[in-house]
Design an enzyme around this catalytic site. Structure first.
Site, mmCIF file in Angstrom:
data_model
loop_
_atom_site.group_PDB
_atom_site.id
_atom_site.type_symbol
_atom_site.label_atom_id
_atom_site.label_comp_id
_atom_site.label_asym_id
_atom_site.label_seq_id
_atom_site.Cartn_x
_atom_site.Cartn_y
_atom_site.Cartn_z
ATOM 1 C CD GLU A 193 38.510 51.120 37.287
ATOM 2 O OE1 GLU A 193 39.953 51.185 37.290
ATOM 3 O OE2 GLU A 193 38.162 49.998 37.287
ATOM 4 C CD GLU A 249 43.431 40.700 39.356
ATOM 5 O OE1 GLU A 249 43.198 42.206 39.434
ATOM 6 O OE2 GLU A 249 43.642 39.987 38.530
#
Length: 653
Positions: A263, A530
């Site tokens: 991350e 997405e």
């Protein structure tokens, strides 16, 4: 495509181990004295070793060959035939070898006699003097680390940067839609600036800062770093400069905090590198390199596969216990290549490049069931964990980075392209299916069978297939572009079949149920990007207006159901007409979702895809026009790219 699921409960960390408890004053002194006695004993042992066990040149064996030794075949003079035996002929420098060995033996004796004398002197000192010396040495190490961190980075030529400004659409309706998305970004940013400044994320309803385990216990300003390039691209000048000032004055990675390697790589290093390339401001490059140095200890495993988590201060790494008995995760250790190659380019230090290439070489040697990559790999043994295979969470961005490694290399990293082509052929053969209603979806291989469920995260593949169509094997470009379009249609259906016109976290294809979430735990929407990402890529490659139409539908739904007075929030049930908010404004909403929407309603000359490659957090990095991206040991950035252009003023419109 952010693999970690902040609200899904999937990644539950173990109980906090906390910092190690250090002994008190007296115990510290006893340890110091024991260390000195151990040093004395070590010196005696090494001295004995040097005296008795170093090889004597007069007793050299045939297998102790130096560079000057020569092996020649034995010739039987009587028969003229070669005998497989050999004679060892010592070269003319044999005497020099003996002298070097004797010199080495004498040096070892002298060094350890000196060490013994120093140890004896230590024993004469008081406990207070010993403690003072220990503290002095600690301070010296800390100071050396600070000097290393502040060491100026080499000046390297910047790639030819095209399309960092512009993209203004001529159509008035499209321009208004783009301005609306910019206003949404400003609403999200202004509320974070007011209520969550410096915190990693924002609770827009409670109007307070928020963080998850992936960022550790420190306030690293994840939203600030993640949003930098979006602010720049949208021409939000004052906001960008405000964020830059915070980075200069407050962003500090020397904290006792355990963070996700994956991350912080995609959000922080990716975000800082993108901000550097767009603005030319050196501080972003410096901070990216400082953080990268803090991540390197995570690679100190028996296999070189990094740990999932690392303490930024101590360098100690560990893995989640739920991840197949402490395995590393494919989408995490496989999503470092883009950022690490750019780090090596900008610093001239090949250590970053070598780390990711080592991972690639290891994966190439491993057996893959049906040509597929399982999601778990044990960093201690180098063996696969359980055979769970997906292109959603745990697997997604690994495949994305194979393709993008090739694109970022100006399409010269053929090794990465081959791995990508092999992988998607296996995915298409074993994971991609068509439902009874004609919807193409990507399932998951789990517990020995195909689970007919597709995650929102896997919807990025529509854009990936379109992006990788050009350059595919056996003239299959049209096939993969069509496959990308089919995935986009399926993911749009998952939005369209909800009450809010926002997609669930995952959806099933089971009997009469198609593209619909069944379990309550799968019905939430956390501002994910997405689906919109796929719309944007397909718009760029086809200019079919339906992708802008679908993107605008999503924009209106986010505005209507996710916008609150203090920012934007995810919702817990997309099938309920009166949704409950989760009260989290994710950093990736500003980094990805709003950026992809803005680009969807911009002209193609803004960040053109033949010059820029977006990392998995939507941070644009320039194509490196290298002669061979599989970098050699003597790789010289200065020799490969054109000379640097003049620096740009920050955030021009």
């Amino acid at each position: 495509m952010t693999t970690l699921l902040p609200l899904s409960g999937r990644r539950i960390p173990p109980p906090s181990l906390g910092p190690p408890s250090f002994p008190h004053h007296r115990a510290t002194l006893r340890l110091s004295e024991k260390f000195i006695l151990l040093l004395i004993l070590s010196a005696f042992i090494t001295l004995c070793f040097g005296a008795f066990f170093l090889p004597d040149s007069s007793k050299r064996k045939h297998f102790d060959l130096g560079l000057e030794d020569v092996l020649i075949p034995h010739i039987d003079a009587g028969k003229g035939a070669k005998n497989p035996g050999v004679f060892l002929i010592h070269g003319p420098d044999e005497h020099r070898h003996r002298e070097e060995e004797e010199h080495l033996r004498n040096k070892i004796r002298a060094d350890h006699e000196k060490a013994l004398e120093e140890a004896k002197e230590k024993l004469k000192k008081t406990k207070e003097e010993i403690q003072t010396e220990i503290q002095t040495e600690k301070n010296k190490v800390v100071q050396e680390m600070k000097i290393k961190e502040n060491k100026p980075l080499p000046t390297v030529p910047i790639p030819n940067l095209v399309g960092i400004n512009g993209g203004d659409p001529e159509d008035d309706d499209i321009r208004k839609k783009r301005e609306k998305i910019k206003e949404m970004m400003k609403h999200a940013w202004d509320n974070y600036r007011t209520y969550g400044w410096g915190h990693n994320e924002l609770r827009p309803i409670a109007r307070e800062g928020y963080s998850t385990k992936i960022f550790g216990s420190s306030q690293l300003g994840a939203t600030i770093v993640d949003a930098l390039d979006t602010l720049y691209i949208m021409g939000l000048h004052d906001e960008f400069l405000d964020a830059q000032k915070w980075v200069e004055e407050n962003l500090d990675f020397s904290v006792n905090s355990e963070v996700s390697v994956f991350e912080v790589n995609i959000r922080f290093i990716g975000g800082l590198l993108a901000a550097y390339y767009l603005s030319g401001e050196e501080i972003f490059k410096v901070k990216a390199v400082q953080l990268a140095q803090k991540l390197l200890p995570a690679f100190n495993t028996p296999t070189g596969i990094p740990w999932a988590m690392v303490n930024l201060k101590s360098g100690i790494g560990w893995n989640w216990s739920w991840a197949s008995a402490g395995s590393s995760i494919l989408a995490e250790f496989g999503t470092l290549h883009m950022e690490f190659v750019h780090l090596s380019y900008l610093t001239g230090d090949l250590v970053y490049y070598k780390k990711v290439m080592h991972i690639r070489k290891l994966l190439q040697k491993m057996d893959r069931p049906n040509g597929l990559y399982p999601n778990y790999l044990n960093p201690r043994t180098g063996r696969w964990g359980q055979y769970h295979i997906s292109v959603g969470s745990l697997g997604d961005s690994f495949y994305e980075y194979l393709l993008k490694a090739w694109l970022m290399s100006d399409k010269t990293d053929y090794e990465a392209r081959k791995m990508y082509d092999d992988a998607i052929e296996a995915i298409e053969k074993h994971l991609i299916k068509k439902s009874h209603g004609g919807l193409v979806f990507i399932g998951e291989w789990k517990n020995g069978h195909l689970e007919k469920k597709m995650e929102h995260l896997a919807c990025f593949t529509g854009g990936m297939f379109a992006l990788g169509a050009d350059g595919s094997r056996t003239d299959k470009a049209g096939h993969y572009l069509e496959l990308g379009a089919e995935i986009a249609r399926t993911c749009h259906e998952s939005y369209d079949r909800t009450a809010l016109k926002l997609g669930p976290e995952s959806f099933k294809f089971d009997g009469a149920v198609e593209a619909v979430a069944v379990r309550q735990a799968e019905k939430y929407y956390i501002l994910r990007p997405e689906v919109i990402e796929t719309y944007w890529y397909l718009w760029r490659f086809t200019h079919n207006p339906k992708y802008r139409q679908w993107g605008w539908e999503a924009t209106l739904a986010i505005e209507k159901y996710c916008r609150v007075s203090g920012g934007f929030s995810g919702v817990k049930d997309v099938y309920s007409s009166t949704p409950t908010h989760d009260d989290v404004q994710q950093s990736f909403f500003l980094a990805e979702t709003l950026k992809y929407l803005y680009l969807l309603f911009s002209d193609d000359d803004l960040l053109p895809l033949d010059h820029w490659v977006f990392n998995t957090e939507a941070h644009p990095l320039p194509v490196l026009h290298l002669a061979n991206t599989t970098l050699s040991e003597s790789w010289s950035p200065e020799a490969r790219l054109p000379k640097s252009k003049p620096r740009r003023a920050p955030c021009r419109s």
